[in-house]
Design a protein around this motif. Structure first.
Motif, short mmCIF file in Angstrom:
data_model
loop_
_atom_site.label_atom_id
_atom_site.label_comp_id
_atom_site.label_asym_id
_atom_site.label_seq_id
_atom_site.Cartn_x
_atom_site.Cartn_y
_atom_site.Cartn_z
N LEU A 66 -68.28 83.75 29.49
CA LEU A 66 -67.20 83.72 30.48
C LEU A 66 -65.83 83.53 29.82
O LEU A 66 -64.89 84.30 30.07
N LYS A 67 -65.72 82.53 28.98
CA LYS A 67 -64.43 82.25 28.36
C LYS A 67 -64.09 83.29 27.30
O LYS A 67 -62.92 83.67 27.13
N GLU A 71 -74.64 80.11 41.82
CA GLU A 71 -74.86 80.17 40.37
C GLU A 71 -75.14 78.78 39.80
O GLU A 71 -74.83 77.75 40.42
N HIS A 72 -75.69 78.75 38.60
CA HIS A 72 -75.92 77.49 37.91
C HIS A 72 -74.59 76.84 37.58
O HIS A 72 -73.56 77.51 37.42
N LYS A 73 -74.60 75.52 37.48
CA LYS A 73 -73.37 74.78 37.19
C LYS A 73 -72.73 75.21 35.87
O LYS A 73 -71.51 75.10 35.70
N ALA A 74 -73.53 75.68 34.93
CA ALA A 74 -72.97 76.13 33.66
C ALA A 74 -72.02 77.30 33.85
O ALA A 74 -71.07 77.48 33.09
N VAL A 75 -72.28 78.11 34.87
CA VAL A 75 -71.40 79.22 35.20
C VAL A 75 -70.26 78.75 36.11
O VAL A 75 -69.09 79.04 35.87
N LEU A 76 -70.60 78.00 37.15
CA LEU A 76 -69.59 77.56 38.11
C LEU A 76 -68.54 76.67 37.46
O LEU A 76 -67.33 76.81 37.73
N ASP A 77 -68.96 75.75 36.60
CA ASP A 77 -67.99 74.86 35.96
C ASP A 77 -67.12 75.61 34.95
O ASP A 77 -65.93 75.30 34.81
N ALA A 78 -67.70 76.59 34.27
CA ALA A 78 -66.91 77.40 33.35
C ALA A 78 -65.89 78.23 34.13
O ALA A 78 -64.73 78.39 33.69
N CYS A 79 -66.29 78.74 35.28
CA CYS A 79 -65.36 79.49 36.13
C CYS A 79 -64.24 78.59 36.65
O CYS A 79 -63.08 79.00 36.75
N GLN A 80 -64.60 77.35 36.99
CA GLN A 80 -63.59 76.40 37.45
C GLN A 80 -62.57 76.14 36.35
O GLN A 80 -61.36 76.06 36.60
N HIS A 81 -63.05 76.03 35.12
CA HIS A 81 -62.15 75.86 33.98
C HIS A 81 -61.20 77.05 33.87
O HIS A 81 -59.99 76.87 33.67
N GLY A 118 -55.47 79.90 35.02
CA GLY A 118 -54.77 81.04 35.59
C GLY A 118 -55.61 82.24 35.95
O GLY A 118 -55.07 83.28 36.34
N HIS A 119 -56.93 82.12 35.86
CA HIS A 119 -57.79 83.23 36.25
C HIS A 119 -58.13 83.13 37.74
O HIS A 119 -58.16 82.04 38.31
N ASP A 120 -58.39 84.27 38.33
CA ASP A 120 -58.71 84.33 39.75
C ASP A 120 -60.22 84.55 39.89
O ASP A 120 -60.75 85.56 39.40
N ILE A 121 -60.90 83.63 40.55
CA ILE A 121 -62.35 83.70 40.68
C ILE A 121 -62.73 83.97 42.14
O ILE A 121 -62.29 83.24 43.04
N THR A 122 -63.53 84.99 42.37
CA THR A 122 -64.08 85.26 43.70
C THR A 122 -65.52 84.77 43.73
O THR A 122 -66.33 85.16 42.87
N TYR A 123 -65.83 83.91 44.70
CA TYR A 123 -67.18 83.37 44.86
C TYR A 123 -67.86 84.05 46.04
O TYR A 123 -67.48 83.81 47.20
N LEU A 124 -68.84 84.88 45.79
CA LEU A 124 -69.55 85.56 46.87
C LEU A 124 -70.47 84.59 47.60
O LEU A 124 -71.14 83.77 46.97
N PRO A 125 -70.53 84.67 48.93
CA PRO A 125 -71.47 83.84 49.69
C PRO A 125 -72.87 84.45 49.65
O PRO A 125 -73.05 85.57 49.14
N VAL A 126 -73.85 83.71 50.15
CA VAL A 126 -75.22 84.22 50.27
C VAL A 126 -75.69 84.04 51.70
O VAL A 126 -75.13 83.24 52.46
N LEU A 166 -65.03 91.09 35.04
CA LEU A 166 -66.42 90.64 34.86
C LEU A 166 -67.06 90.30 36.20
O LEU A 166 -66.42 89.71 37.06
N ILE A 167 -68.32 90.70 36.35
CA ILE A 167 -69.18 90.24 37.44
C ILE A 167 -70.26 89.38 36.81
O ILE A 167 -70.98 89.84 35.92
N SER A 168 -70.37 88.13 37.21
CA SER A 168 -71.35 87.21 36.64
C SER A 168 -72.30 86.75 37.74
O SER A 168 -71.94 85.92 38.58
N LEU A 169 -73.50 87.29 37.75
CA LEU A 169 -74.51 86.95 38.75
C LEU A 169 -75.84 86.71 38.05
O LEU A 169 -76.28 87.53 37.23
N MET A 170 -76.50 85.61 38.38
CA MET A 170 -77.75 85.25 37.73
C MET A 170 -78.88 86.21 38.09
O MET A 170 -78.84 86.88 39.12
N TYR A 171 -79.89 86.24 37.26
CA TYR A 171 -81.06 87.08 37.52
C TYR A 171 -81.90 86.46 38.63
O TYR A 171 -82.29 87.15 39.58
N ALA A 172 -82.16 85.17 38.51
CA ALA A 172 -82.97 84.47 39.50
C ALA A 172 -82.47 83.04 39.63
O ALA A 172 -82.11 82.41 38.63
#
Length: 403
Positions: free
Chosen positions: A82-83, A102-112, A117-125, A146-152
């Motif tokens: 991500l970074k 997503e897993h916190k490892a992705v969500l927290d990195a996105c929050q960082h 200054g990055h714009d993050i779109t969080y898709l609902p489920v 980038l699109i970051s979506l987990m496999y499972a």
């Protein structure tokens, strides 16, 4: 003889397969060379072992060995992806699309990244934990990098439509990253047929050692670029510096080799369905990640209908009791989880279940069961009996009017 506790938390971690331990042991003492020291035999031997492991990891996910880079785990790999992409593609844009589950490892990195200054779109489920593909495509902008979506999903086992996601990403010229920590070694994963540009995974989720992970970076069509997040020596083709953990890498490779030959899920599906059938016989239960039955709960005594889930995972809500209370009532006889290993210590409702619309009360009353290579039918029978007893006792102390 049944050995306690019955371990049903394989999504949190797996035991090292004895064959993995056997492969690793010589590299702690006999073959202890530094893989970067290629001027002498011990270093060359270690380097060759790392090359073999790289081939084994690549073979499991359909990649080329030079596309696989070792890390300390999937958390580091996710942060690097991500970074590293955010820095490398800053001139193109600063928009990233991910998902609320997503897993916190992705969500927290996105929050960082959002803070920088990055714009993050969080898709609902939806109620089944699935994203809306039309909403995904509509979220793509000219500056999306980038699109970051987990496999499972790690809590529910819900599998995303990776192939369809990748086609949308390719159509718009956007990189597709996939945290596949819970999928690699459990179900077939192929970065080429799945259309994945960046993939992360972790050894300890597939019977390898803790502290080892990998990141796959596509080399062509498109060639993925990331900026290293750890500097100091240019190891791993400049992607991740640091002395290589040769024993861990050897173990990771061996685990992947074994997994490639053990992807038949028929037996584990049968055990998972047996577990579900026994637990759904308890009134007021429901599988999270599958459609609710018309009456609000599945038919007692019947396994849940097939869904797009990992074959070894089920997440079940028990109305009128808390998952924590069930775990305490079963004492030290069963090892399960009330959420992901990274968030189960929190008393807050699972953010994954909350995003799926599961009420807080049922979220607090949910348990994740994840089976593995060493799970037996005897263990499943014991777990069903113990949880049935625990739920009955807990409800008798606090009668639940609607059950």
């Amino acid at each position: 003889m049944l050995k306690l506790p019955v371990y049903l938390d394989y999504n949190a971690t797996t035991p090292c397969d004895p064959r993995v331990v056997e492969a690793m042991l010589p590299f702690f003492t006999e073959h202890f060379g530094n893989a970067a020291s290629r001027s002498h035999a011990p270093g060359l031997y270690a380097h060759a072992a790392v090359d073999l492991a790289r081939e084994q990891v690549a073979g499991l996910i359909g990649a080329e060995p030079q596309e696989v880079h070792f890390t300390s785990g999937a958390t580091e790999a996710n942060n690097l992806a991500l970074k590293g992409v955010a820095e490398a593609y800053a001139s193109k844009g600063r928009h990233i699309i991910t998902c609320v589950t997503e897993h916190k490892a992705v969500l927290d990195a996105c929050q960082h990244l959002a803070h920088t200054g990055h714009d993050i779109t969080y898709l609902p489920v939806n109620q089944e934990g699935a994203i809306d593909l039309a909403a995904l495509e509509a979220a793509i902008r000219p500056d999306t990098i980038l699109i970051s979506l987990m496999y499972a999903n790690n809590e529910t086992g819900v599998v995303h439509p990776v192939d369809a996601i990748s086609k949308i990403a390719r159509k718009h010229g956007v990189l597709f990253m996939c945290d596949a920590s819970q999928a690699v070694g459990k179900i077939p994963v192929n970065v080429n047929t799945d259309g994945i540009d960046i993939l992360t995974c972790s050894a300890h989720k597939l019977y390898g050692p803790k502290g080892m992970g990998a990141i796959y970076l596509r080399r062509k069509s498109p060639r993925v670029r990331v900026i290293a997040q750890i500097d100091g020596g240019g190891h791993e083709r400049g992607v991740r510096s640091g002395t290589l953990n040769v024993p861990g890498i050897v173990g990771f490779g061996k685990a992947c080799e074994l997994a490639a030959h053990q992807l038949n899920t028929e037996n584990i599906v049968q055990l998972r369905d047996q577990l579900e059938s026994g637990l759904l016989d308890i009134p007021g239960t429901n599988v999270n990640g599958l459609p609710f039955a018309a009456a609000g709960t599945p038919t007692p005594g019947q396994p849940a209908s097939p869904g797009k889930r990992l074959p070894h995972v089920t997440n079940i809500s028990f109305a009128g009791v808390t998952g924590e209370a069930i775990m305490m009532a079963t004492g030290k006889s069963i090892a399960v989880s009330s959420g992901s290993a990274c968030t189960s210590a929190s008393r807050e409702p699972s953010y994954v279940l909350k995003a799926m619309g599961v009420p807080d009360e049922l979220s607090h009353g949910s348990l994740r069961f994840s089976l593995g290579r060493f799970t037996t039918e005897e263990e499943i029978q014991f777990a069903v009996s113990a949880i049935r007893t625990a739920v009955a006792q807990l409800r008798s102390l606090q009668p639940f009017s609607s059950i």
